[in-house]
Design an enzyme around this catalytic site. Sequence first.
Site, mmCIF file in Angstrom:
data_model
loop_
_atom_site.group_PDB
_atom_site.id
_atom_site.type_symbol
_atom_site.label_atom_id
_atom_site.label_comp_id
_atom_site.label_asym_id
_atom_site.label_seq_id
_atom_site.Cartn_x
_atom_site.Cartn_y
_atom_site.Cartn_z
ATOM 1 N N ASP A 29 -81.616 -105.971 -19.163
ATOM 2 C CA ASP A 29 -80.339 -105.515 -19.405
ATOM 3 C C ASP A 29 -80.105 -105.184 -20.667
ATOM 4 O OD1 ASP A 29 -78.552 -104.581 -17.400
ATOM 5 O OD2 ASP A 29 -77.164 -106.290 -17.703
ATOM 6 N N SER A 77 -80.018 -108.211 -23.649
ATOM 7 C CA SER A 77 -78.890 -107.498 -24.176
ATOM 8 C C SER A 77 -79.132 -106.619 -25.557
ATOM 9 C CB SER A 77 -77.742 -108.858 -24.143
ATOM 10 O OG SER A 77 -76.421 -108.104 -24.263
ATOM 11 N N HIS A 106 -75.515 -109.688 -15.853
ATOM 12 C CA HIS A 106 -75.906 -109.534 -17.170
ATOM 13 C C HIS A 106 -76.812 -110.857 -17.775
ATOM 14 C CE1 HIS A 106 -76.385 -107.631 -20.880
ATOM 15 N NE2 HIS A 106 -76.090 -108.644 -21.750
#
Length: 368
Positions: A229, A205, A301
């Site tokens: 991600d 992230s 995610h």
Amino acid sequence: MRSFLLVLSLFAVWTLGACEDGSSSNNQNNNINNINNINNSNNVNNINNINNINNINNINNINNTNNTNNTNNQNPVYVGTSDVFAPGPLAVQFLEVAAGEPGPPVLVRVWYPQQAGTYAIVIFQHGFLMNSGWYSGMLEHLASHGFVVAAPQMYAADGMPIGKPTAAEEAVTAAEVHTWVTTQLATRLGTTVPFAQRLGYAGHSRGGKVSWLVLDANPALAQAVAGVDPVDGTGGPMGGEARVIDGPFGFPFPSYVLGTGLGSQSSGFNQPCAPTGDNHVEFYGASAAPAWHVVATEYGHNDLLDEDASCGMTCTVCAGGPTPALFLRLVSGHLTAFFRGALQQDAGAFATLSNTGAAPVTITVESR
């Protein structure tokens, strides 16, 4: 010199023949025999010299071959060979190092092989509001395949988005962590030696953005980068943070970007956790070859976090897939294969990244 001796000998034969009629033939024969003997001796010596030269050449060739083999075997770090999707063969130790002198600037969690040896390093940057301990399944998996894994805790994972550092501020701290890892961590690990010249970054992230920010400022700090991600966000509607992607990165090392099919979708009561325009697509698009872009189409995610992670709403605000344990196996296996190829320098390991049949979940792959 030999020609001069031969002429001198013939002159002696002719002179003796002219002065002594009765013994000239015998003397000539003797002299000719002597010349032949000299020539034969020279021939033998020449043959011996040639043989000696050949023997020396043969020895040199053997030495050259040995030197080549030694050069090929001079990989200073452990190289894994086992299935990347299964736990590795090495027992793993865990260590927490608190912030402060003589420690790192923030708390750092470390997973490392118990077996004595020299190992490549992976520094992992956690996602926004996350705890680096919530990734322990993935990070322990990496360590079991022969990596020293250092995961800094950039700030308190209390679920409160207010008062947290910006991505740029995290990158400054991350660079300080890098210095500590490469100069001080070895003193804490006994016979396990982290090899600072084989180091890669990975991040989830916003941790992906932080990893790219660190390396965009100084690409010499690492030999590989991977994002799970990754999100190049601006810190929310009021954040106004600059993006790290403002053109091609041009890193002189391999890049791996793993995206999720559900990351760009809303969970129903929250904005997408990896919104379109700021996600894995852009990170791969800005990456120079060699680079891999893998998308787990059915997963979300946060599906890589530990099953027992005590993160409450922080872990559930993102859309998720059907079997997170399988997605975690994909992430763990692909990071192992990528860093085995880039840091342990087993180029054959990269093939796993493009092998859709070997992946435990459905993926799409592109590379360059």
